[in-house]
Design an enzyme around this catalytic site. Structure first.
Site, PDB file in Angstrom:
ATOM      1  N   TYR A 143      31.414  48.700   1.328  1.00  0.00           N
ATOM      2  CA  TYR A 143      29.970  49.370   2.178  1.00  0.00           C
ATOM      3  C   TYR A 143      30.259  47.756   3.936  1.00  0.00           C
ATOM      4  CZ  TYR A 143      25.216  48.814   3.849  1.00  0.00           C
ATOM      5  OH  TYR A 143      23.931  49.593   4.652  1.00  0.00           O
ATOM      6  N   ASP A 245      34.663  41.224   4.719  1.00  0.00           N
ATOM      7  CA  ASP A 245      33.018  41.359   5.471  1.00  0.00           C
ATOM      8  C   ASP A 245      32.564  40.168   4.145  1.00  0.00           C
ATOM      9  OD1 ASP A 245      30.404  41.785   5.127  1.00  0.00           O
ATOM     10  OD2 ASP A 245      30.626  44.430   4.912  1.00  0.00           O
ATOM     11  N   LYS A 273      23.276  37.350   6.023  1.00  0.00           N
ATOM     12  CA  LYS A 273      22.872  37.607   4.385  1.00  0.00           C
ATOM     13  C   LYS A 273      22.624  36.520   4.557  1.00  0.00           C
ATOM     14  CE  LYS A 273      23.592  41.719   2.215  1.00  0.00           C
ATOM     15  NZ  LYS A 273      22.198  42.530   1.645  1.00  0.00           N
TER      16      LYS A 273
HETATM   17  C1  LIG Z   1      29.933  43.614   2.421  1.00  0.00           C
HETATM   18  C2  LIG Z   1      28.576  44.291   3.425  1.00  0.00           C
HETATM   19  N1  LIG Z   1      28.557  44.465   4.877  1.00  0.00           N
HETATM   20  C3  LIG Z   1      27.750  44.618   5.746  1.00  0.00           C
HETATM   21  C4  LIG Z   1      26.383  44.424   5.564  1.00  0.00           C
HETATM   22  C5  LIG Z   1      25.471  45.268   6.351  1.00  0.00           C
HETATM   23  O1  LIG Z   1      24.793  44.501   6.637  1.00  0.00           O
HETATM   24  P1  LIG Z   1      22.962  43.999   7.301  1.00  0.00           P
HETATM   25  O2  LIG Z   1      22.330  45.280   5.830  1.00  0.00           O
HETATM   26  O3  LIG Z   1      22.280  43.631   7.156  1.00  0.00           O
HETATM   27  O4  LIG Z   1      23.292  44.912   8.755  1.00  0.00           O
HETATM   28  C6  LIG Z   1      25.941  44.869   4.112  1.00  0.00           C
HETATM   29  C7  LIG Z   1      24.351  44.876   3.869  1.00  0.00           C
HETATM   30  O5  LIG Z   1      24.214  45.115   2.503  1.00  0.00           O
HETATM   31  C8  LIG Z   1      26.944  44.150   3.297  1.00  0.00           C
HETATM   32  O6  LIG Z   1      26.448  44.156   1.881  1.00  0.00           O
END
Ligand SMILES: Cc1ncc(COP(=O)(O)O)c(C=O)c1O
Length: 434
Positions: A143, A245, A273
């Site tokens: 994700y 990511d 985060k």
């Molecule tokens: C691995 C990863 N990338 C991107 C995101 C997207 O981040 P945001 O919720 O701050 O837009 C998340 C959100 O859970 C994530 O877990």
């Protein structure tokens, strides 16, 4: 039985003015309704019905220091009267950028954003501008935010996902145009042969691959030995950028994230985060020549709240704690997380419930399966979700808040006494599942 009467009442009232009663779709999933909380402190959350929860959701990752960590809120409070957004630069940005470049593997330059979703979009744009190619290769079960470009095959139904060796890109939501699927290549994760084959099928077309270096969203799963290095090498061979990511693994897998843990360096990395311990902050960092396309080629990146005063102060204060004694807090976090993981596995054995507890000490999942622990998304979704949900619900009755898949995030506020309390409660919950 715990009562959630006030949460139910709030939910019914809120639905009339807030679409669906929630501000993010992932929050629908709570039982019996999306719960309403009044306050968080350390490892605990307090809901409007007076229930106390030991929280292992932690905002889905940011609260690495627990809720309302004193050094962070004091540092932020000290900035409040100085303003929030200047539409200009300020010394807090300089201090944080310098510190992150010093600390993070492969990060020579950073750019700040406010959410992981938009930071991923910036990384995609940079990769396309730098390589002159269009396609992004992503992995099933990973994700990267909810944007049209990224919310593809993040949690696909297997009857729509095509064969494992050549998955079909699946839109994660109505309203996404076909063009984003055409620009996306999806591969199975943790298998270098599948990745090499995908590169061959799309020779010269792939601008970048993006992955969670430890798959978390599709079910916490570590990379197989050599997988990250192999993926890194395939990117070099095919002239594609490697985007990690680390929105979840950053500052959680360790002080230097999954790349520090596994000794692999991406071209671009997205963090969010835990970096600001609960305040909204995301960033893209990486190779200077790639990041310089922002200036050299005029690649556009904007955002009203980027680099805002409070998020910078929060991150600097969080880093003071996380970096102290070269990441000493992570040694405690690892020890406690490992004890909790082993304790949960032992409870499965004691109550004759087949479980595998897998992930990293600060983010793991209890998989209900007779087989081995999963190595990719398809294996993760084959585990028994009904039992995971039953365990999650039984835990909630015991005052332990986990994610619906029995996924656990850990913070530095979860001390030994809290781990003991959790394991005692989890024993009763596991007995209920048995
Ligand atoms: C691995 C990863 N990338 C991107 C995101 C997207 O981040 P945001 O919720 O701050 O837009 C998340 C959100 O859970 C994530 O877990």
């Amino acid at each position: 039985m715990r009562s959630y009467a006030k949460s139910i009442e709030y939910y019914e009232r809120t639905r009339k003015s807030l679409a669906g009663g929630v501000s993010s779709n992932v929050r629908y999933a709570a039982t019996p309704v999306p719960l309403f909380f009044e306050r968080g402190e350390g490892a605990r959350l307090f809901d409007v019905d007076g229930n106390v929860h030991i929280d292992y959701v932690l905002g889905n990752g940011p609260a690495i220091l627990g809720h309302a960590p004193k050094p962070v809120i004091e540092a932020v409070a000290a900035t409040l009267a100085r303003g929030q957004v200047y539409a200009a630069q300020h010394p807090g940005e300089t201090a944080l950028a310098e510190r992150l470049c010093r600390l993070l593997p492969g990060v020579e330059v950073v750019r700040f954003a406010s959410s992981g979703t938009e930071a991923v979009l910036m990384a995609f744009r940079l990769a396309r501008a730098f390589t002159g190619r269009t396609k992004i290769l992503k992995f099933e079960g990973h994700y990267h935010g909810w944007s049209d470009q990224a919310f593809i095959s993040a949690r696909p139904a297997l009857n729509e996902a095509g064969p494992a060796d050549c998955p079909v890109p699946v839109a994660g939501s109505p309203g996404m145009p076909q063009s984003v699927l055409d620009d996306t290549v999806v591969a199975g994760w943790n298998d270098l042969d599948l990745l090499a084959a995908a590169f061959e099928r799309h020779k010269g077309e792939i601008a970048a691959i993006i992955m969670e270096p430890v798959m978390v969203n599709g079910g916490p799963t570590p990379p197989k030995p050599g997988y990250l290095e192999g993926a890194r090498a395939l990117c070099r061979e095919h002239g594609a950028l490697f985007i990690c990511d680390e929105v979840i693994t950053g500052f959680r897998a360790g002080l230097r994230g999954a790349q520090g843990l596994y000794g692999v360096t991406a071209d671009l990395t997205v963090y969010a985060k835990a970096v600001a311990a609960g305040f909204p902050l995301a960033l893209v960092g990486g190779r200077r020549d790639v990041m310089d396309t922002l200036l050299d080629k005029g690649v556009m990146h904007g955002g009203t709240y980027n680099g805002n005063v409070q998020s910078m102060a929060a991150a600097l204060a969080a880093l003071d704690v996380l970096e102290a004694d070269d990441g000493a807090v992570y040694r405690d976090l690892d020890a406690r997380g490992t004890r909790l993981m082993r304790g949960l596995a032992a409870l499965g054995a004691k109550h004759r419930v087949a479980v595998k507890v897998q992930g990293l000490p600060a983010i793991f999942q209890v998989y209900f399966t007779e087989g081995p622990a999963p190595t990719n998304y398809r294996e993760a979704v084959a585990c028994d979700r009904d039992k995971a949900l039953a365990f999650h619900r039984a835990l909630q009755e015991e005052g332990i808040r986990t994610n619906q898949n029995a996924k656990w995030f850990l913070s530095t506020a979860h001390d030994d006494a809290i781990i003991d309390e959790t394991l005692a409660a989890a024993g009763r919950a596991m007995a209920a599942v048995a």
